[in-house]
Design a protein around this motif. Structure first.
Motif, mmCIF file in Angstrom:
data_model
loop_
_atom_site.group_PDB
_atom_site.id
_atom_site.type_symbol
_atom_site.label_atom_id
_atom_site.label_comp_id
_atom_site.label_asym_id
_atom_site.label_seq_id
_atom_site.Cartn_x
_atom_site.Cartn_y
_atom_site.Cartn_z
ATOM 1 N N LEU A 153 0.932 -1.392 -0.081
ATOM 2 C CA LEU A 153 0.004 0.186 -0.125
ATOM 3 C C LEU A 153 0.774 1.254 0.170
ATOM 4 N N SER A 154 2.221 1.109 0.309
ATOM 5 C CA SER A 154 3.110 2.378 0.546
ATOM 6 C C SER A 154 3.609 2.682 -0.668
ATOM 7 N N ILE A 155 4.140 1.605 -1.549
ATOM 8 C CA ILE A 155 5.046 1.816 -2.918
ATOM 9 C C ILE A 155 4.041 2.367 -3.926
ATOM 10 N N LYS A 156 4.637 3.299 -4.817
ATOM 11 C CA LYS A 156 3.724 3.884 -5.640
ATOM 12 C C LYS A 156 3.756 3.571 -7.088
ATOM 13 N N LYS A 157 5.028 2.568 -7.244
ATOM 14 C CA LYS A 157 5.163 2.042 -8.504
ATOM 15 C C LYS A 157 4.182 1.560 -9.475
ATOM 16 N N LYS A 158 4.005 1.424 -10.473
ATOM 17 C CA LYS A 158 2.946 0.693 -11.200
ATOM 18 C C LYS A 158 3.235 -0.817 -11.136
ATOM 19 N N GLY A 159 2.117 -1.477 -11.111
ATOM 20 C CA GLY A 159 2.118 -2.999 -10.856
ATOM 21 C C GLY A 159 2.159 -3.639 -9.587
ATOM 22 N N ALA A 213 -13.385 4.585 -6.631
ATOM 23 C CA ALA A 213 -12.122 4.248 -5.895
ATOM 24 C C ALA A 213 -10.733 5.079 -6.452
ATOM 25 N N ASN A 214 -10.798 5.805 -7.669
ATOM 26 C CA ASN A 214 -9.718 6.518 -8.206
ATOM 27 C C ASN A 214 -8.857 7.433 -7.123
ATOM 28 N N GLY A 215 -7.673 7.269 -6.979
ATOM 29 C CA GLY A 215 -7.162 8.176 -5.990
ATOM 30 C C GLY A 215 -7.053 7.279 -4.615
ATOM 31 N N GLY A 216 -7.622 6.239 -4.462
ATOM 32 C CA GLY A 216 -7.725 5.470 -3.485
ATOM 33 C C GLY A 216 -7.096 4.094 -3.590
ATOM 34 N N TYR A 217 -8.394 3.227 -2.825
ATOM 35 C CA TYR A 217 -8.138 1.648 -2.857
ATOM 36 C C TYR A 217 -9.249 1.107 -3.185
ATOM 37 N N LEU A 218 -9.125 0.035 -4.078
ATOM 38 C CA LEU A 218 -10.479 -0.638 -4.630
ATOM 39 C C LEU A 218 -10.104 -2.261 -4.089
ATOM 40 N N ILE A 219 -11.186 -2.706 -3.259
ATOM 41 C CA ILE A 219 -10.927 -4.029 -2.753
ATOM 42 C C ILE A 219 -12.020 -4.879 -3.268
ATOM 43 N N LEU A 220 -11.395 -6.278 -4.027
ATOM 44 C CA LEU A 220 -12.344 -7.080 -4.606
ATOM 45 C C LEU A 220 -12.007 -8.432 -4.349
ATOM 46 N N ALA A 266 -7.544 -1.798 -17.536
ATOM 47 C CA ALA A 266 -7.491 -0.341 -17.151
ATOM 48 C C ALA A 266 -6.091 -0.396 -16.453
ATOM 49 N N LEU A 267 -5.537 -1.258 -15.698
ATOM 50 C CA LEU A 267 -4.503 -1.211 -14.991
ATOM 51 C C LEU A 267 -3.057 -1.271 -15.917
ATOM 52 N N VAL A 268 -3.212 -1.947 -17.307
ATOM 53 C CA VAL A 268 -2.215 -1.964 -18.105
ATOM 54 C C VAL A 268 -2.110 -0.361 -18.757
ATOM 55 N N THR A 269 -3.325 -0.116 -19.034
ATOM 56 C CA THR A 269 -3.144 1.570 -20.029
ATOM 57 C C THR A 269 -3.131 2.547 -19.123
ATOM 58 N N GLY A 270 -3.542 2.460 -17.739
ATOM 59 C CA GLY A 270 -3.460 3.197 -16.942
ATOM 60 C C GLY A 270 -4.846 4.444 -17.074
ATOM 61 N N GLU A 271 -5.695 3.822 -17.690
ATOM 62 C CA GLU A 271 -6.797 4.768 -18.123
ATOM 63 C C GLU A 271 -8.255 3.747 -17.980
ATOM 64 N N ILE A 272 -9.382 4.316 -17.842
ATOM 65 C CA ILE A 272 -10.489 3.557 -17.691
ATOM 66 C C ILE A 272 -11.548 3.988 -19.032
ATOM 67 N N ASN A 273 -11.656 3.286 -19.852
ATOM 68 C CA ASN A 273 -12.332 3.446 -20.999
ATOM 69 C C ASN A 273 -13.737 2.794 -20.908
ATOM 70 N N ILE A 274 -14.368 3.638 -21.306
ATOM 71 C CA ILE A 274 -16.107 3.133 -20.857
ATOM 72 C C ILE A 274 -16.766 2.702 -22.279
ATOM 73 N N LEU A 278 -4.719 4.211 -8.464
ATOM 74 C CA LEU A 278 -5.419 3.687 -7.525
ATOM 75 C C LEU A 278 -4.757 2.235 -7.141
ATOM 76 N N LYS A 279 -4.957 1.857 -6.097
ATOM 77 C CA LYS A 279 -4.235 0.383 -5.661
ATOM 78 C C LYS A 279 -5.516 -0.593 -5.501
ATOM 79 N N ILE A 280 -5.216 -1.564 -6.635
ATOM 80 C CA ILE A 280 -6.257 -2.682 -6.176
ATOM 81 C C ILE A 280 -5.751 -3.747 -5.242
ATOM 82 N N ILE A 281 -6.774 -4.236 -4.317
ATOM 83 C CA ILE A 281 -6.374 -5.205 -3.329
ATOM 84 C C ILE A 281 -7.458 -6.177 -3.811
ATOM 85 N N LEU A 282 -6.953 -7.526 -4.017
ATOM 86 C CA LEU A 282 -7.619 -8.613 -4.871
ATOM 87 C C LEU A 282 -7.459 -9.747 -3.403
#
Length: 804
Positions: free
Chosen positions: A49-55, A363-370, A388-396, A420-424
């Motif tokens: 949750l602390s690290i800000k790097k992609k992936g 959850a953008n800017g925060g955390y999404l728990i799934l 969305a995670l690969v492209t870094g954007e949400i396409n509707i 945002l950070k995804i928690i699965l």
């Protein structure tokens, strides 16, 4: 002789010494914040949750009930509380490309203000524009332009009529524009005169008209240019008048919402569009009219002004920190958002105001728990999340495009960048499946937080368990637990973990006992939960689930299940298995019988032949063959056939926990030394004859004890277990009392040799210097019998050879 193998009374259970607690009840404790005994998982979560790097998204692995959900929510809330509130997002009309609405981000809380300000300004412009176009300044300027145009037009009319007079024509202005009329005696011809013309006169008139058209063409072109110039000046006048009103209000918006270049560009386009369509603002089109077409005209005008609406897509005005969203139904549209449609007179229509956000936007800017199971069970949701995670954007996008179907024209909203950070949350099996079969998973979820099902039973964790109980007492308004009751809960936790040195992390099962013990305390009228209430809760919980066990015990009592708990028999032994339904499991003794005879088939696993044996059980039988071959067939092959079966077992068998039991019965059958039926056995064996640990040791011991108690305790009965399983003993008080009184016994062994001695009372025997076993030992008798079988087999071969 066998007393040396008995497990000491002190090792049958690990009772909690409540003297180490410095409290009288949980009311004296501060509630626990966090989780107990999950240092590895909590460190991984904290880092992820602390690290800000992609992936560096997080997969939380562990069994249900280990506190995964509550702890993930707790730590995510804690991290989110230290982060700023993310931006608001709005969708607005794209004046350059209406099919691709624009996404604008604003400071948190500005979204609502933006919507209201745009709405108010459009209302004001409708009134102020109308007033501006009926003002004296505007009318005077417009009249001057009209007069100038009319004056110049009169001069051109004179020129045209001078030319037309030469051909007996005259130009006149009508509703249809400027037309030429033929003259007769200086006056325009009537309809009758025109029809009465002779053919020659008509042709002559036509020739004159053509010559007039050619000669006046240049003047007409000049008139057209003059008209276009006039219209242009009127349009410039309208635009200039409009801009004075529009610029004033739009400039205020630019200053107020000067957050980024995107909002500035939008205001610029809004400004130009209003000026371009200023005619829509000039008069109130909402007034009722008797004209039947007025309704459609009014609706058209109202529809036009929809372009100036604002879709408040994400509103963070009520938030005080970054969002933490738990999406319980992660369908594709619930994740990435959707474009909804509305029915208008049978036609499905949509616009940018019908764009709806998904959990990723929320959850953008925060955390999404799934939950992994929910996510993977919804078609396309997993691929949508990864994209969305690969492209870094949400396409509707609609699912029609995902499937490649030809769909009706729809909107393509501008994508919104995500941070945002995804928690699965899932189980270990799901994690390894995704890791091995989905290449993108290991790139997107680089952190795995693994929740264990057990933790060390030390003073620190026991105190934390007490504080955990105090937390639930406060949170759920339960009665507090006294010190002894807390000790009983800790013992119950060790029982769940099946380990004297561990506590269970399956907190959901512990919480159930807390709730139920509180209810029994209420029934008894106690204002505090005591040991008896804990014991009552556990007993009642077992009673609700042990119907099948009682049916099995009844069958033993009535003799339907054949099992001897006294006496001695050759080739028969009592094995132990664990069975159960739902959350309750219990031990069920089973009779195992062996028949040995001369032959070359080796060990025949009847369960396997009947296809009721699992792979692990088959492996156990093969290990027995390896033991027999290594022990007794170094000089001659085994001329032996042995059939092994679990009697009265029809539902199948798996696992190798009975492999040592089967081997004991085989040795008994070969050596003709009877086995004590009052000692039941569990434990697996390797090819070297070493006993290996098994699971469910407490249930197995208790299962055999119940049958012995039913048939009558003789003081000789007991259970033999692997020595490694002694640390797993958390037996019930009733069995401990029986052991204490000498009515029941627990033995632990390390090798087959130790076990066969306990079961038969005959020593296994060790090879002496001459390479032989001492007489009348088990190995001696087995070796002797196998040699006899080998000799008989050799004689048969020689006889067959002579006869042939």
């Amino acid at each position: 002789m066998i007393d040396r193998f008995k497990v000491p009374l002190s090792k049958l259970n690990n009772q909690c010494d409540t003297k180490c607690f410095n409290f009288d009840s949980t009311a004296d404790l501060t509630p626990l914040q966090g989780i107990i005994g999950q240092e590895r998982a909590s460190n991984a979560l904290d880092f992820g949750l602390s690290i800000k790097k992609k992936g560096y998204n997080i997969f939380v692995s562990g069994q249900s009930g280990t506190g995964r959900n509550s702890y993930v929510k707790l730590i995510a809330d804690e991290k989110a509380s230290k982060k700023e509130v993310p931006d608001d997002w709005v969708y607005v009309y794209n004046f350059k490309n209406p099919h691709s609405p624009l996404a604008l981000n604003l400071k948190a809380g500005q979204g609502k203000t933006f919507v209201k300000d745009i709405e108010d300004i459009i209302k004001k412009l409708k009134k102020e524009v109308e007033n501006a176009f009926i003002s004296k300044d505007y009318e005077n300027t417009r009249n001057i332009l009209i007069q100038q145009y009319e004056s110049i037009t009169e001069q051109y009319m004179k020129k045209l009529n001078e030319i037309a007079a030469k051909y007996d024509f005259r130009f006149t202005q009508t509703d249809k524009g400027l037309i030429s009329l033929p003259l007769k005696e200086g006056q325009p011809m009537s309809e009758e005169d025109y029809r009465g013309l002779a053919p020659e006169a008509f042709e002559e008139l036509k020739k004159k008209g053509n010559k007039l058209s050619l000669e006046s063409l240049d003047i007409f072109n000049e008139l057209r240019e003059l008209e276009e110039d006039y219209r242009g000046k009127l349009k410039e006048l309208d635009a200039e008048t409009a801009r004075k009103v529009v610029d004033f209000h739009i400039e205020k918006l630019k200053k107020k919402f000067n957050y980024n270049d995107k909002t500035t560009d939008y205001f610029h386009m809004l400004q130009n569009d209003i000026v371009e369509h200023i005619d829509k603002f000039k008069k109130d089109n909402d007034e009722p009219s008797n004209n039947p077409l007025a309704m459609f005209q009014m609706k058209s005008n109202v529809g036009f002004f929809d372009r100036y609406k604002v879709n408040l897509f994400i509103d963070n005005s009520e938030r005080k920190c970054a969002p933490v969203i738990m999406e319980s139904n992660p369908t594709y549209y619930n994740l990435v958002g959707s474009v909804e449609y509305k029915n208008e007179m049978g036609v499905m229509k949509t616009d940018f105001t019908q764009i709806k956000p998904g959990a990723l936007h929320e959850a953008n800017g925060g955390y999404l728990i799934l939950h992994a199971k929910d996510l993977l069970s919804n078609n396309f949701a997993w691929n949508g999340l990864k994209r969305a995670l690969v492209t870094g954007e949400i396409n509707i996008e609609g699912l029609g495009k995902q499937l490649g179907y030809v769909v009706t024209t729809s909107l393509k909203p501008q994508p919104i960048p995500i941070k945002l950070k995804i928690i699965l949350i899932g189980d270990p099996y799901t994690y390894y499946l995704l890791y091995n079969y989905d290449e993108q998973f290991k790139k997107l979820f680089k952190i795995m937080a693994d929740f264990d099902t057990e933790m060390s039973r030390d003073e620190e964790n026991m105190l934390k368990m007490a504080r955990f109980i105090a937390t639930h007492c406060e949170k759920e308004n339960l009665r507090h637990f006294n010190r002894e009751a807390v000790g009983k809960i800790i013992e119950y936790s060790s029982r769940l973990a099946s380990n004297q040195k561990k506590l269970s992390s399956r907190f959901n099962q512990i919480v159930e006992i807390l709730y139920e013990a509180d209810s029994w305390a209420e029934v008894s009228g106690s204002d505090i939960v005591k040991v008896e209430h804990i014991e009552k809760a556990i007993a009642e919980k077992i009673f609700r689930n042990n119907k099948y066990e009682e049916k099995v015990i009844e069958m033993f009592e009535e003799g339907d299940y054949l099992l001897d708990v006294d006496g001695e028999k050759i080739g028969e032994i009592n094995g132990l298995a664990v069975t159960g339904t739902g959350e309750y499991s219990f031990g069920k003794p089973s009779k195992i019988t062996v028949s040995t005879y001369r032959g070359k088939a080796g060990i025949i696993n009847i369960e396997r032949e009947a296809k009721t044996s699992g792979k692990i059980h088959d492996k156990g039988v093969m290990i027995i063959s390896g033991y027999l071959g290594g022990k007794y067939a170094q000089e001659k092959p085994l001329a032996l056939s042995a059939s092994v079966v679990f009697e009265q077992l029809y539902s199948g068998v798996d696992g190798d926990s009975a492999s040592s039991t089967e081997l004991y019965a085989i040795l008994s059958s070969i050596s003709k030394v009877p086995i004590r039926q009052y000692i039941a056995v569990t434990g697996s064996v390797n090819q070297r004859g070493c006993i290996q640990p098994i699971g469910g040791v407490n249930e197995k011991i208790e299962g055999f004890f119940k049958v012995c108690k039913l048939k009558g305790l003789t003081g000789k009965q007991g259970v033999m277990i692997p020595h490694q399983n002694v640390k797993n003993l958390m037996l019930k008080d009733e069995i401990i009392e029986a052991v204490k009184d000498g009515k029941f016994h627990i033995y632990s062994v390390k090798t087959i040799d130790e076990g066969i001695e306990i079961l038969t009372g005959v020593a296994a025997g060790e090879i002496d210097e001459s390479g032989n076993y001492p007489e009348n030992t088990i190995h001696y008798l087995v070796t002797k019998k196998l040699k006899e079988l080998a000799k008989a087999d050799q004689k048969d071969k020689e006889k067959d050879k002579k006869e042939s």
